[in-house]
Motif scaffolding. Structure first.
Motif, PDB file in Angstrom:
ATOM      1  N   GLY A   1       0.745  -1.335  -0.203  1.00  0.00           N
ATOM      2  CA  GLY A   1      -0.549   0.115  -0.025  1.00  0.00           C
ATOM      3  C   GLY A   1       1.425   1.607  -0.173  1.00  0.00           C
TER       4      GLY A   1
ATOM      5  N   ILE B   1       1.626   3.594   2.635  1.00  0.00           N
ATOM      6  CA  ILE B   1       2.632   4.266   3.269  1.00  0.00           C
ATOM      7  C   ILE B   1       3.672   2.366   3.360  1.00  0.00           C
ATOM      8  CG2 ILE B   1       2.942   5.108   5.991  1.00  0.00           C
ATOM      9  CD1 ILE B   1       0.401   6.020   6.018  1.00  0.00           C
TER      10      ILE B   1
ATOM     11  N   LEU C   1       3.153  -8.869   3.837  1.00  0.00           N
ATOM     12  CA  LEU C   1       2.352  -9.676   3.480  1.00  0.00           C
ATOM     13  C   LEU C   1       1.191  -8.435   3.507  1.00  0.00           C
ATOM     14  CD1 LEU C   1       0.993 -12.359   6.504  1.00  0.00           C
ATOM     15  CD2 LEU C   1      -0.158 -10.707   5.178  1.00  0.00           C
TER      16      LEU C   1
ATOM     17  N   THR D   1      -5.790  -5.773  -1.949  1.00  0.00           N
ATOM     18  CA  THR D   1      -6.782  -5.598  -2.668  1.00  0.00           C
ATOM     19  C   THR D   1      -6.743  -4.268  -3.188  1.00  0.00           C
ATOM     20  OG1 THR D   1      -6.686  -3.658  -0.823  1.00  0.00           O
ATOM     21  CG2 THR D   1      -6.836  -6.035  -0.188  1.00  0.00           C
TER      22      THR D   1
ATOM     23  N   GLY E   1      -3.594  -2.136  -2.704  1.00  0.00           N
ATOM     24  CA  GLY E   1      -2.078  -2.589  -2.837  1.00  0.00           C
ATOM     25  C   GLY E   1      -1.635  -3.025  -4.316  1.00  0.00           C
TER      26      GLY E   1
ATOM     27  N   ALA F   1      -1.539  -3.071   7.057  1.00  0.00           N
ATOM     28  CA  ALA F   1      -2.705  -3.852   6.266  1.00  0.00           C
ATOM     29  C   ALA F   1      -4.142  -3.304   7.744  1.00  0.00           C
ATOM     30  CB  ALA F   1      -2.699  -4.251   6.252  1.00  0.00           C
ATOM     31  N   ALA F   2      -4.422  -2.442   6.442  1.00  0.00           N
ATOM     32  CA  ALA F   2      -5.786  -1.943   6.499  1.00  0.00           C
ATOM     33  C   ALA F   2      -6.802  -1.263   5.691  1.00  0.00           C
ATOM     34  CB  ALA F   2      -5.984  -0.981   7.319  1.00  0.00           C
TER      35      ALA F   2
ATOM     36  N   THR G   1     -11.106  -6.569   8.189  1.00  0.00           N
ATOM     37  CA  THR G   1      -9.904  -6.554   8.381  1.00  0.00           C
ATOM     38  C   THR G   1      -8.947  -5.151   9.216  1.00  0.00           C
ATOM     39  OG1 THR G   1      -9.496  -6.338   5.749  1.00  0.00           O
ATOM     40  CG2 THR G   1      -8.352  -4.985   6.403  1.00  0.00           C
TER      41      THR G   1
ATOM     42  N   VAL H   1       0.435  -0.019  13.782  1.00  0.00           N
ATOM     43  CA  VAL H   1       0.328   1.614  12.640  1.00  0.00           C
ATOM     44  C   VAL H   1      -1.433   2.219  12.415  1.00  0.00           C
ATOM     45  CG1 VAL H   1       0.918   2.462  10.855  1.00  0.00           C
ATOM     46  CG2 VAL H   1       2.436   1.871  11.536  1.00  0.00           C
ATOM     47  N   SER H   2      -1.202   2.692  13.813  1.00  0.00           N
ATOM     48  CA  SER H   2      -2.319   3.863  14.066  1.00  0.00           C
ATOM     49  C   SER H   2      -2.700   5.252  13.142  1.00  0.00           C
ATOM     50  CB  SER H   2      -2.870   3.457  15.060  1.00  0.00           C
ATOM     51  OG  SER H   2      -4.818   3.893  14.788  1.00  0.00           O
ATOM     52  N   THR H   3      -3.520   6.076  13.274  1.00  0.00           N
ATOM     53  CA  THR H   3      -4.010   7.161  12.888  1.00  0.00           C
ATOM     54  C   THR H   3      -4.575   7.856  13.903  1.00  0.00           C
ATOM     55  OG1 THR H   3      -5.875   8.417  11.578  1.00  0.00           O
ATOM     56  CG2 THR H   3      -6.577   6.106  12.630  1.00  0.00           C
TER      57      THR H   3
ATOM     58  N   ASN I   1      -1.215  11.642   6.028  1.00  0.00           N
ATOM     59  CA  ASN I   1       0.587  11.238   4.941  1.00  0.00           C
ATOM     60  C   ASN I   1       0.176  11.858   3.545  1.00  0.00           C
ATOM     61  OD1 ASN I   1       2.525   8.531   5.810  1.00  0.00           O
ATOM     62  ND2 ASN I   1       0.678   9.957   7.715  1.00  0.00           N
TER      63      ASN I   1
HETATM   64  P1  NAD Z   1      -3.616   1.869   1.610  1.00  0.00           P
HETATM   65  O1  NAD Z   1      -5.203   1.034   1.470  1.00  0.00           O
HETATM   66  O2  NAD Z   1      -3.051   2.861   0.239  1.00  0.00           O
HETATM   67  O3  NAD Z   1      -2.656   0.299   1.989  1.00  0.00           O
HETATM   68  C1  NAD Z   1      -3.396  -0.539   2.496  1.00  0.00           C
HETATM   69  C2  NAD Z   1      -2.545  -1.844   2.564  1.00  0.00           C
HETATM   70  O4  NAD Z   1      -3.244  -3.373   3.039  1.00  0.00           O
HETATM   71  C3  NAD Z   1      -2.909  -2.240   0.475  1.00  0.00           C
HETATM   72  O5  NAD Z   1      -1.754  -2.635   0.134  1.00  0.00           O
HETATM   73  C4  NAD Z   1      -3.630  -3.249   0.782  1.00  0.00           C
HETATM   74  O6  NAD Z   1      -3.500  -5.041  -0.021  1.00  0.00           O
HETATM   75  C5  NAD Z   1      -3.118  -4.034   2.271  1.00  0.00           C
HETATM   76  N1  NAD Z   1      -4.752  -4.654   2.397  1.00  0.00           N
HETATM   77  C6  NAD Z   1      -6.102  -4.333   2.797  1.00  0.00           C
HETATM   78  N2  NAD Z   1      -6.629  -5.269   3.085  1.00  0.00           N
HETATM   79  C7  NAD Z   1      -6.251  -6.124   3.936  1.00  0.00           C
HETATM   80  C8  NAD Z   1      -6.604  -8.132   4.063  1.00  0.00           C
HETATM   81  N3  NAD Z   1      -7.509  -7.945   4.673  1.00  0.00           N
HETATM   82  N4  NAD Z   1      -5.080  -8.122   4.808  1.00  0.00           N
HETATM   83  C9  NAD Z   1      -3.671  -8.699   3.729  1.00  0.00           C
HETATM   84  N5  NAD Z   1      -3.932  -6.799   3.474  1.00  0.00           N
HETATM   85  C10 NAD Z   1      -4.809  -6.049   3.362  1.00  0.00           C
HETATM   86  O7  NAD Z   1      -3.142   2.548   3.338  1.00  0.00           O
HETATM   87  P2  NAD Z   1      -1.997   3.063   3.511  1.00  0.00           P
HETATM   88  O8  NAD Z   1      -2.836   4.771   3.471  1.00  0.00           O
HETATM   89  O9  NAD Z   1      -0.407   2.960   2.939  1.00  0.00           O
HETATM   90  O10 NAD Z   1      -2.112   3.238   5.687  1.00  0.00           O
HETATM   91  C11 NAD Z   1      -1.351   1.921   5.864  1.00  0.00           C
HETATM   92  C12 NAD Z   1      -1.910   2.034   7.714  1.00  0.00           C
HETATM   93  O11 NAD Z   1      -1.618   3.323   8.329  1.00  0.00           O
HETATM   94  C13 NAD Z   1      -3.425   1.517   8.042  1.00  0.00           C
HETATM   95  O12 NAD Z   1      -3.352   1.141   9.287  1.00  0.00           O
HETATM   96  C14 NAD Z   1      -4.026   3.476   8.261  1.00  0.00           C
HETATM   97  O13 NAD Z   1      -4.696   3.284   8.438  1.00  0.00           O
HETATM   98  C15 NAD Z   1      -2.713   3.814   8.982  1.00  0.00           C
HETATM   99  N6  NAD Z   1      -2.487   5.861   8.601  1.00  0.00           N
HETATM  100  C16 NAD Z   1      -3.006   5.959   7.289  1.00  0.00           C
HETATM  101  C17 NAD Z   1      -2.445   7.583   7.074  1.00  0.00           C
HETATM  102  C18 NAD Z   1      -3.185   7.570   6.270  1.00  0.00           C
HETATM  103  O14 NAD Z   1      -2.704   9.253   5.885  1.00  0.00           O
HETATM  104  N7  NAD Z   1      -3.277   7.354   4.782  1.00  0.00           N
HETATM  105  C19 NAD Z   1      -2.159   8.557   8.490  1.00  0.00           C
HETATM  106  C20 NAD Z   1      -2.211   7.847   9.683  1.00  0.00           C
HETATM  107  C21 NAD Z   1      -2.561   6.234   9.494  1.00  0.00           C
END
Ligand code: NAD
Ligand code: TYD
Length: 350
Positions: free
Chosen positions: A11, A13, A33, A37, A40, A83-84, A101, A129-131, A186
């Motif tokens: 994904g 981050i 891992l 989705t 990803g 992963a989220a 998820t 990793v949370s928000t 981010n």
């Molecule tokens: P994203 O949606 O870009 O990526 C999520 C990744 O998780 C993808 O590669 C997806 O394929 C994978 N995934 C989803 N469901 C899954 C499952 N059931 N099993 C395995 N893999 C799975 O998200 P992101 O923006 O990169 O965020 C990553 C983490 O950081 C998350 O936990 C999010 O809560 C946290 N976060 C994000 C932000 C932001 O601004 N984007 C800020 C703070 C925290």
């Protein structure tokens, strides 16, 4: 050799975290891992995919048997869990997927870590990793501290808050060595173009409307993604067990001002007359339950671990736009398929 399992590494981050670890720690085995989705994309990791210390595993964290098998096979020493399901608007249309998820998936990982570590936690760590969205919303003043009470409003933030509670419960109940980071919004290369900044970059490039929810006065604190990856590295290695660390950019923007700054930089880079892209700004129906303002107080990670953002917003935004301009094929690839359907549903009702 330490084995570190990073979830969600394909994904936005996660791919930056994987790259940071693969390059910086050749002595670690880095397992990525990911279920791949719609969010990803292994293209994000093309430059490091053949590194000796890197391996990709396609797996869904809601599949408890498969996850347990992976933990037993690879015996990871550390887990960095990203992963989220991550998009607030999608959580409003499909909350259950977020529960599956973000909550069940996290508990599956906690269970597997607990089962293979069997109470012998020397050198082990589960980094969740949370928000900042778990803290709810601020008025015009004040900041989120690590001690701020949780008050989530969207199905996304409720699911992340729930997962944070489970992580702490596994530490309190079973002694699992956990650490949590709560980060602000981010932005950067590889950002999926349904989130505000990449969506607007994509739409400016294609002369499509820039949809601003409500009056555009909603405020977010923006952090360059590579600075988040570096904060995760630092907390994973040096953070104290059971502690949470807020990570933020000291960089608040009202959505409308941010989009105008983006338009200014894009006009400059595209050689368009200043003011051209701003004309694409369109106010649309507000997001239900829209949080007014997020702002992180990142004093703790700054004072205790010495972390601070390395780029200003203007620099980070410029790097981001340049990346999207040089990676139009990436953008076109991800804006076809599932995203296209999502985009039609989300914006054509206006
Ligand atoms: P994203 O949606 O870009 O990526 C999520 C990744 O998780 C993808 O590669 C997806 O394929 C994978 N995934 C989803 N469901 C899954 C499952 N059931 N099993 C395995 N893999 C799975 O998200 P992101 O923006 O990169 O965020 C990553 C983490 O950081 C998350 O936990 C999010 O809560 C946290 N976060 C994000 C932000 C932001 O601004 N984007 C800020 C703070 C925290
Ligand atoms: P987003 O990037 O979805 O992140 P989050 O909801 O996690 O903060 O949205 C950032 C802000 O931009 C948020 O206040 C909602 C707003 N927004 C728009 O005004 N228009 C859009 O098309 C999108 C996707 C977001």
């Amino acid at each position: 050799m330490k084995t570190i399992l990073i979830t969600g590494g394909a994904g936005f981050i996660g791919s930056h975290v994987v790259r940071e670890f693969v390059v910086k720690y050749p002595e670690y085995k880095i397992l990525n891992l990911d279920a791949l989705t719609y969010a990803g994309n292994l293209e994000n990791l093309k430059d490091i995919e053949s590194a000796k210390n890197y391996e990709f595993i396609k797996a869904d964290i809601t599949d408890q048997k498969h996850i347990q098998h992976i933990f037993e096979t690879y015996q990871p020493d550390g887990v960095i869990h990203l992963a989220a399901e991550s998009h607030v608007d999608r959580s409003i249309t499909n909350p259950l997927e977020f529960v599956m998820t973000n909550v069940i998936g996290t508990v599956n990982l906690l269970n597997s870590a607990k089962s293979i570590w069997e109470g012998n936690y020397e050198g082990k760590r589960f980094h969740h990793v949370s928000t900042d969205e778990v803290y709810g919303t601020l008025g015009e003043e004040g900041f989120f501290l690590e001690s701020t009470a949780y008050d989530p409003h969207s199905p996304y933030s409720a699911s992340k808050a729930s997962s944070d509670h489970f992580v702490r419960a596994y530490a309190d109940t079973y002694g699992l060595p956990v650490v949590i980071t709560n980060c602000s919004n981010n932005y950067g290369p590889n950002h999926f173009p349904e989130k505000l900044i990449p969506l607007c970059i994509h739409n400016i490039l294609n002369n499509h409307p820039l949809p601003i929810y409500g009056d555009g006065k909603y405020t977010r604190d923006w952090l360059f993604v590579i600075d988040h990856a570096k904060a995760i590295d630092l907390v994973f290695h040096e953070g104290l067990n059971l502690e949470a660390y807020n990570v933020g950019g000291f960089n608040e923007w009202k959505n409308i001002d941010l989009v105008k700054e983006l338009c200014r930089q894009m006009d400059q880079k595209l050689g368009r007359e200043q003011g051209t892209s701003e004309q694409l700004i369109t106010f649309v129906k507000d997001r239900p339950g829209h949080d007014l303002r997020y702002a992180i107080d990142a004093t703790k990670i700054n004072q205790e671990l010495g972390w601070k953002p390395s780029v200003t917003f203007e620099e980070g935004l410029s790097i981001t736009i340049d990346w999207f301009l040089s990676n139009k094929a990436w953008l076109e690839n991800v804006t076809s398929g599932d995203y296209q359907h999502y985009y039609e549903k989300q914006y054509t009702a206006e």
